[in-house]
Scaffold this active site. Structure first.
Site, PDB file in Angstrom:
ATOM      1  N   ASP A  74       0.788  -1.228   0.000  1.00  0.00           N
ATOM      2  CA  ASP A  74       0.000   0.000   0.000  1.00  0.00           C
ATOM      3  C   ASP A  74       0.823   1.283   0.000  1.00  0.00           C
ATOM      4  O   ASP A  74       0.340   2.341   0.362  1.00  0.00           O
ATOM      5  CB  ASP A  74      -0.918   0.014   1.233  1.00  0.00           C
ATOM      6  CG  ASP A  74      -0.149  -0.184   2.542  1.00  0.00           C
ATOM      7  OD1 ASP A  74       1.069   0.046   2.552  1.00  0.00           O
ATOM      8  OD2 ASP A  74      -0.780  -0.574   3.548  1.00  0.00           O
TER       9      ASP A  74
ATOM     10  N   GLU B  82      -0.507  -8.932  -1.566  1.00  0.00           N
ATOM     11  CA  GLU B  82      -1.132  -8.390  -0.358  1.00  0.00           C
ATOM     12  C   GLU B  82      -2.322  -7.501  -0.747  1.00  0.00           C
ATOM     13  O   GLU B  82      -2.498  -6.384  -0.281  1.00  0.00           O
ATOM     14  CB  GLU B  82      -0.139  -7.599   0.503  1.00  0.00           C
ATOM     15  CG  GLU B  82      -0.626  -7.370   1.929  1.00  0.00           C
ATOM     16  CD  GLU B  82       0.276  -6.445   2.736  1.00  0.00           C
ATOM     17  OE1 GLU B  82       0.934  -6.939   3.658  1.00  0.00           O
ATOM     18  OE2 GLU B  82       0.300  -5.235   2.436  1.00  0.00           O
TER      19      GLU B  82
ATOM     20  N   GLU C 277      -2.163   5.231   2.901  1.00  0.00           N
ATOM     21  CA  GLU C 277      -2.110   3.824   2.505  1.00  0.00           C
ATOM     22  C   GLU C 277      -3.461   3.255   2.097  1.00  0.00           C
ATOM     23  O   GLU C 277      -3.555   2.437   1.163  1.00  0.00           O
ATOM     24  CB  GLU C 277      -1.504   2.986   3.638  1.00  0.00           C
ATOM     25  CG  GLU C 277      -0.018   3.211   3.875  1.00  0.00           C
ATOM     26  CD  GLU C 277       0.297   4.403   4.762  1.00  0.00           C
ATOM     27  OE1 GLU C 277       1.485   4.644   5.020  1.00  0.00           O
ATOM     28  OE2 GLU C 277      -0.659   5.088   5.219  1.00  0.00           O
TER      29      GLU C 277
ATOM     30  N   HIS D 236       4.593   5.481  14.349  1.00  0.00           N
ATOM     31  CA  HIS D 236       5.019   6.334  13.233  1.00  0.00           C
ATOM     32  C   HIS D 236       3.857   6.907  12.431  1.00  0.00           C
ATOM     33  O   HIS D 236       4.066   7.773  11.595  1.00  0.00           O
ATOM     34  CB  HIS D 236       5.921   5.546  12.283  1.00  0.00           C
ATOM     35  CG  HIS D 236       5.183   4.524  11.466  1.00  0.00           C
ATOM     36  ND1 HIS D 236       4.814   3.307  11.965  1.00  0.00           N
ATOM     37  CD2 HIS D 236       4.735   4.564  10.189  1.00  0.00           C
ATOM     38  CE1 HIS D 236       4.181   2.631  11.034  1.00  0.00           C
ATOM     39  NE2 HIS D 236       4.110   3.362   9.947  1.00  0.00           N
TER      40      HIS D 236
ATOM     41  N   ARG E 186       1.016   8.928  10.671  1.00  0.00           N
ATOM     42  CA  ARG E 186       0.740  10.364  10.592  1.00  0.00           C
ATOM     43  C   ARG E 186      -0.452  10.753  11.464  1.00  0.00           C
ATOM     44  O   ARG E 186      -0.447  11.795  12.107  1.00  0.00           O
ATOM     45  CB  ARG E 186       0.455  10.769   9.140  1.00  0.00           C
ATOM     46  CG  ARG E 186       1.666  10.786   8.232  1.00  0.00           C
ATOM     47  CD  ARG E 186       1.266  11.233   6.828  1.00  0.00           C
ATOM     48  NE  ARG E 186       2.407  11.359   5.924  1.00  0.00           N
ATOM     49  CZ  ARG E 186       2.873  10.362   5.173  1.00  0.00           C
ATOM     50  NH1 ARG E 186       2.285   9.170   5.230  1.00  0.00           N
ATOM     51  NH2 ARG E 186       3.906  10.548   4.383  1.00  0.00           N
TER      52      ARG E 186
ATOM     53  N   HIS F 244      11.254   6.260  15.503  1.00  0.00           N
ATOM     54  CA  HIS F 244      11.207   6.696  14.109  1.00  0.00           C
ATOM     55  C   HIS F 244      11.991   7.991  13.940  1.00  0.00           C
ATOM     56  O   HIS F 244      12.052   8.827  14.846  1.00  0.00           O
ATOM     57  CB  HIS F 244       9.746   6.906  13.702  1.00  0.00           C
ATOM     58  CG  HIS F 244       9.514   6.964  12.234  1.00  0.00           C
ATOM     59  ND1 HIS F 244       9.682   8.116  11.497  1.00  0.00           N
ATOM     60  CD2 HIS F 244       9.120   6.018  11.344  1.00  0.00           C
ATOM     61  CE1 HIS F 244       9.394   7.874  10.227  1.00  0.00           C
ATOM     62  NE2 HIS F 244       9.066   6.613  10.103  1.00  0.00           N
TER      63      HIS F 244
END
Length: 369
Positions: free
Chosen positions: A81, A103, A117, A194, A196, A227
């Protein structure tokens, strides 16, 4: 994608596999290429300091156009993705080249969670000619969106193939601090964040909950590969910096990271892949998100979707530390995502699609053993 590349390479007399990378994430990519001994035929090296989604999309699209025009492939395989995944599928579509999506079919049905994603995989699904769905639920999602049943193969996820080939019981870390931990006496909470959508106050709530847990349990410590995003690091330093038994370390390469999962007591993460990897190693996962594209794990009981609120993170973590029966139920639940044979099924499906074989692959069905 690495185990699938290695499986394709086993048939050089009938399949010619060429690897192209955009290097959207340079450091993350290079260590995996090295680990699996893969040398790309094309490396677009698009990564730039401070790049955004517009930059990635434009550079990847123009770069992949040149690759596809030169190679004239019969099939372009993309995975998952990322923006690179969607753009590669779009470039192939513009050139009328068939696309195979590995996937395929994962959905949260919320276009902003995870961002970007969720839309990347939906758009890739709309462009794909063959879908390699990891689970029956992913297949159902694709059918509801109009994909033809004969073009969907339920294969399990290649991430499990990679994991099982990489974990070693006697693995030694390059980091002496990690080797020094007595994993038989200490309960290690492996933490990653991580996303957003979790930046800012959601992450702050997570870290405050974890501080309280560590202060309450003398045998518990955190290992947190932080991260590189400054927005993540700033909050981590404010809330967990200087805390005894909280090891804030640099992001880890794939091989040491999955071996650390294998040593951990439980995992707290907002990642997608860890929801599949950790249960394969018998590790419960608390998912620090409000939605997940992997509902099978929730239904199977290998993960719990707990959000980011301080009270929820604290309560769910303490429950797994205090209730051994509950912990064992999660740790021993059947992983619904793979058995290590996904790459073999995908290659067999490609041969069938290409008319190179009449034998269709068996569908993946999760079960004990």
């Amino acid at each position: 994608m690495a185990p699938l590349v290695k499986e394709l390479e086993k048939y050089p007399e009938i399949l010619r596999c060429r690897v192209a990378v955009t290097a959207q994430h340079r450091e993350m990519l290079d260590q995996v290429l090295s680990l699996f001994e893969i040398t790309p035929a094309y490396d677009l090296n698009i990564m730039r300091q401070g790049q955004n989604l517009f930059d990635i999309t434009g550079r990847a699209l123009s770069g992949l156009q040149k690759v596809f025009l030169e190679e004239k492939p019969d099939l372009v395989l993309v995975h998952g993705d990322t923006t690179t995944t969607f753009v590669a599928a779009l470039a192939a579509y513009y050139l009328q080249i068939p696309v195979g999506h590995v996937e395929a079919g994962l959905r949260t049905h919320n276009k902003f969670s995870p961002f970007p994603e969720e839309i990347n995989r939906r758009l890739t699904g709309a462009l794909a000619d063959i879908n390699f769905a990891p689970t029956a639920t992913a297949r159902k999602n694709l059918l509801e969106e109009g994909a033809l049943p004969e073009n969907i193969y339920v294969t399990g996820n290649t991430v499990i193939d990679a994991l099982l080939a990489t974990v070693q019981p006697d693995y030694r870390f390059n980091d002496d601090e990690l080797n020094a931990i007595d994993y038989s006496r200490r309960r290690v909470l492996l933490v990653t964040t991580h996303r957003r959508e979790n930046l800012g106050e959601p992450m702050r709530e997570i870290y405050r909950a974890l501080r309280g847990v560590v202060e309450s349990y003398p045998d518990v410590e955190i290992v947190f590969p932080v991260h590189k995003n400054p927005a993540v690091r700033g909050v981590v330093d404010e809330e967990l910096g200087g805390l005894a038994r909280a090891r804030l370390i640099e992001p880890m390469d794939y091989q040491p990271f999955v071996n650390l999962i294998n040593r951990a007591y439980l995992v707290l993460s907002d990642s997608g892949g860890i929801q599949e990897e950790a249960p394969s190693l018998g590790k419960p996962v608390l998912v620090l998100r409000n939605t997940t594209e992997r509902p099978e794990a929730v239904e199977a009981g290998t993960v719990r979707l707990i959000g980011t609120g301080m009270d929820a993170v604290s309560a769910e973590t303490r429950r797994l530390l205090d209730d051994k029966i509950f912990y064992n139920r999660m740790a021993n639940a059947v992983n619904p995502y793979g058995d290590g044979l996904a790459s073999k099924r995908i290659v067999q499906a490609i041969m069938c699609w290409a008319g190179l074989s009449e034998k269709k692959p068996d569908q993946f069905r999760p079960g004990p053993g």
